[in-house]
Design an enzyme around this catalytic site. Structure first.
Site, short mmCIF file in Angstrom:
data_model
loop_
_atom_site.label_atom_id
_atom_site.label_comp_id
_atom_site.label_asym_id
_atom_site.label_seq_id
_atom_site.Cartn_x
_atom_site.Cartn_y
_atom_site.Cartn_z
CB VAL A 125 -0.92 0.02 1.25
CG1 VAL A 125 -1.71 1.32 1.30
CG2 VAL A 125 -1.84 -1.18 1.26
CB THR A 126 3.00 3.11 -1.83
OG1 THR A 126 2.80 2.97 -3.25
CG2 THR A 126 3.82 1.94 -1.32
N GLY A 135 -7.68 10.80 -0.48
CA GLY A 135 -8.66 9.73 -0.47
C GLY A 135 -8.29 8.52 -1.30
CG LEU A 136 -5.34 8.27 -4.54
CD1 LEU A 136 -3.99 8.86 -4.92
CD2 LEU A 136 -5.83 7.32 -5.64
CE1 TYR A 166 -3.94 0.23 5.73
CE2 TYR A 166 -2.08 0.10 7.23
CZ TYR A 166 -2.58 0.25 5.95
OH TYR A 166 -1.72 0.43 4.90
CG PHE A 455 1.46 -9.93 4.95
CD1 PHE A 455 1.38 -10.59 6.18
CD2 PHE A 455 0.33 -9.26 4.49
CE1 PHE A 455 0.20 -10.57 6.93
CE2 PHE A 455 -0.86 -9.26 5.22
CZ PHE A 455 -0.91 -9.91 6.45
C1 LIG Z 1 -0.38 5.63 4.43
C2 LIG Z 1 -0.74 6.09 3.04
C3 LIG Z 1 -0.95 4.88 2.15
C4 LIG Z 1 -2.06 6.90 3.14
O1 LIG Z 1 -2.58 7.16 1.85
P1 LIG Z 1 -3.55 8.43 1.55
O2 LIG Z 1 -4.07 8.27 0.18
O3 LIG Z 1 -2.84 9.68 1.90
O4 LIG Z 1 -4.73 8.18 2.57
P2 LIG Z 1 -6.23 8.75 2.42
O5 LIG Z 1 -6.16 10.15 1.84
O6 LIG Z 1 -7.08 7.80 1.69
O7 LIG Z 1 -6.65 8.82 3.92
C5 LIG Z 1 -7.67 8.01 4.47
C6 LIG Z 1 -7.75 8.30 5.93
O8 LIG Z 1 -6.58 7.78 6.58
C7 LIG Z 1 -5.93 8.83 7.29
N1 LIG Z 1 -4.49 8.57 7.17
C8 LIG Z 1 -3.81 8.35 6.04
N2 LIG Z 1 -2.52 8.11 6.32
C9 LIG Z 1 -2.39 8.18 7.64
C10 LIG Z 1 -1.29 8.03 8.53
N3 LIG Z 1 -0.06 7.76 8.07
N4 LIG Z 1 -1.52 8.15 9.85
C11 LIG Z 1 -2.77 8.45 10.32
N5 LIG Z 1 -3.84 8.58 9.51
C12 LIG Z 1 -3.65 8.47 8.20
C13 LIG Z 1 -6.36 10.10 6.61
O9 LIG Z 1 -6.26 11.19 7.49
C14 LIG Z 1 -7.79 9.76 6.27
O10 LIG Z 1 -8.60 9.87 7.42
P3 LIG Z 1 -10.20 10.08 7.37
O11 LIG Z 1 -10.68 9.74 5.99
O12 LIG Z 1 -10.71 9.12 8.39
O13 LIG Z 1 -10.42 11.49 7.71
C15 LIG Z 1 0.36 7.00 2.44
O14 LIG Z 1 0.60 8.08 3.30
C16 LIG Z 1 1.68 6.30 2.17
O15 LIG Z 1 1.92 5.85 1.07
N6 LIG Z 1 2.60 6.19 3.17
C17 LIG Z 1 3.93 5.61 2.97
C18 LIG Z 1 3.88 4.10 2.75
C19 LIG Z 1 3.14 3.37 3.85
O16 LIG Z 1 3.40 3.56 5.01
N7 LIG Z 1 2.19 2.51 3.45
C20 LIG Z 1 1.41 1.71 4.36
C21 LIG Z 1 2.02 0.35 4.39
S1 LIG Z 1 1.25 -0.70 5.59
#
Ligand SMILES: CC(C)(COP(=O)(O)OP(=O)(O)OC[C@H]1O[C@@H](n2cnc3c(N)ncnc32)[C@H](O)[C@@H]1OP(=O)(O)O)[C@@H](O)C(=O)NCCC(=O)NCCS
Length: 455
Positions: A125-126, A135-136, A166, A455
């Site tokens: 997930v990235t 919102g992706l 999550y 994973f």
């Molecule tokens: C984590 C990640 C995937 C979030 O993606 P994103 O598209 O920015 O997330 P969204 O815009 O869909 O956010 C959805 C919700 O999650 C929350 N959220 C997203 N990332 C978050 C984080 N790191 N910590 C806390 N909350 C987070 C948002 O605030 C939003 O909250 P809400 O809709 O309840 O108000 C992105 O920041 C990323 O790629 N991070 C680096 C790689 C990583 O850590 N991946 C996860 C692997 S397990």
């Protein structure tokens, strides 16, 4: 407990908001090799994943083929989010590079009583930094969980980079993993020495572990409550023969195998010295033991490494027999405890009916789910350790014992935490006196769940 209707309204308005301002298209395809080559969409997707996790660029090298070959074994399905109705500025990554990535493969979860339940494992997930918080993730997760539910998979799982992401999607912490440091200078002493010296431990080339891994893991998986299936890459990383980020074999990884009385391998440890530490240390890369005897014998071996003062392991169980086997318990130090496996129930009756229960009894639970998959009022009736789970009308005609969200139910599912603890944490509400105690009596497990797979 979450207010289901309020949460669903919020979800609906969020997705409506996203619909209006969501210039992306989600496409899903298998990660695989075709005619000896990696399809362009898979290669671009791999590059985007590597960007998201701050890995090296994978463009044009053999790494992508290595990853795709391994992921094909797992049946991994990759999703990319692609910009539509847009043009990439000259010199920038083109539209064929996804701005967000997501993947799943499906294996099994050991829910006790010899049952391996199909599980939907989410990974990779990235979101590209320039597109984050639009919102992706929410869009990819929403669409994927709905498809997993429609495919009849009762439960989803992941291991998280951060603990705050999550829960909002209904995932709850189900198992923990511990960092431990065991002081072994002069050897490990055991309270019952004979228990740690059964069978034989011998050195092997690390490549032997690459070939033995799947057989040993299958046994460990089958008898470890909370274990989840391992992706194909594990046999490579466990043996130091390649991993995400490098194809080069790691030359300082050593392997020791445990043979049972019949001469069959029933466990192994791979480990490497850490040279930059003030205290001579080895780190366990992977340790699998299909029996209690193999587990203690492999630790006995690690305790016999001359010139080494400390052995570190980052995947120790929360309740570790090693700690209780050692003559000096305080030489076992738990230096960190972290959430490890996150579960997300998708089909409440199917998930609850699959596990076994400690005692007979009945409890009625109101489950809230912002995505709607697991919500409802369910009566759980356990007879001879097996549950019948009945969906009840939500018109007030059925008295509810306790209320909770799907995240809480998913944490309680393997007994890794009690309803009483979540009640004290303000996350479970008792509606009927004694319901929390009854729930905990039913869900109690004799072993603490442990998952050896990331994973
Ligand atoms: C984590 C990640 C995937 C979030 O993606 P994103 O598209 O920015 O997330 P969204 O815009 O869909 O956010 C959805 C919700 O999650 C929350 N959220 C997203 N990332 C978050 C984080 N790191 N910590 C806390 N909350 C987070 C948002 O605030 C939003 O909250 P809400 O809709 O309840 O108000 C992105 O920041 C990323 O790629 N991070 C680096 C790689 C990583 O850590 N991946 C996860 C692997 S397990």
């Amino acid at each position: 407990m979450q207010d289901t209707r309020g949460a669903m309204d919020k979800e609906r308005s969020t997705s409506q908001r996203n619909l209006r301002s969501f210039p992306y298209e989600l496409r899903t395809f298998p990660s695989r090799v075709v005619d000896g080559g990696v399809p362009v969409e898979v290669a671009r997707w791999q590059d985007a994943v590597s960007l998201g996790f701050h890995g090296d660029s994978t463009s044009g090298d053999d790494a992508v083929k290595f990853y795709a070959t391994s992921e094909e074994v797992d049946g991994r399905m990759a999703t990319g989010a692609y910009l539509k109705d847009a043009a990439a500025p000259a010199g920038a990554w083109g539209l064929e590079y996804p701005v967000a990535t997501y993947a799943y493969h499906r294996k099994t979860l050991n829910v006790g009583g010899g049952t391996l339940l199909p599980v939907h494992q989410i990974t990779a997930v990235t979101v590209r930094p320039s597109h984050r918080r639009r919102g992706l993730l929410r869009a990819m997760m929403g669409s994927d969980l709905a498809q997993a539910k429609a495919a009849g998979i009762p439960i989803a799982a992941l291991t998280a980079s951060e603990a705050t992401i999550y829960g909002r999607f209904g995932f709850g912490v189900a198992t923990h993993a511990c960092d431990i440091e065991v002081a072994v200078k002069g050897g490990l002493e055991f309270i019952v020495p004979a228990s740690a010296s059964q069978g034989v431990v011998e050195i092997a080339d690390a490549t032997a572990v690459r070939d033995l891994h799947n057989g040993v893991f299958a046994r460990v998986h089958g008898n470890t409550f909370g274990s989840i299936g391992r992706q194909d890459m594990y046999r490579m990383q466990a043996s130091g023969q390649g991993n995400y980020g490098t194809l080069e074999p790691v030359k300082n990884i050593r392997a020791a195998l445990h043979y049972d009385a019949a001469g069959a391998v029933d466990g192994y440890v791979t480990y490497k010295p850490v040279r930059d530490q003030a205290v001579p240390t080895v780190e366990v890369v992977d340790l699998l033991a299909a029996t209690d005897a193999a587990y203690l014998a492999l630790w006995n071996y690690l305790g016999s490494l001359d010139l080494i003062d400390v052995v570190k392991w980052g995947m120790a169980p929360l309740v570790d027999p090693l700690e209780w086997a050692m003559a000096a318990k305080r030489l076992y130090k738990r230096t960190a405890v972290e959430d490890h496996l996150w579960l997300r129930i998708l089909d409440t009756p199917a998930a609850l009916a699959a596990r076994e229960y400690a005692v007979d009894g009945t409890v009625t639970v109101h489950v809230g789910d912002p995505l709607g998959h697991a919500s409802g009022i369910f009566r759980i009736t356990v007879v001879h350790g097996k549950a019948t789970v009945t969906r009840c009308p939500e018109d007030g005609s059925v008295p509810v014992g306790l209320g909770m969200g799907v995240s809480e139910l998913s944490s309680l599912y393997l007994g890794g935490v009690t309803a009483r603890t979540l009640q004290a944490a303000g996350r479970v509400r008792e509606e009927e006196a004694g319901a929390v105690a009854m729930f905990d009596a039913l869900f109690a497990t004799s072993v603490s769940p442990h998952c050896l797979t990331a994973f």
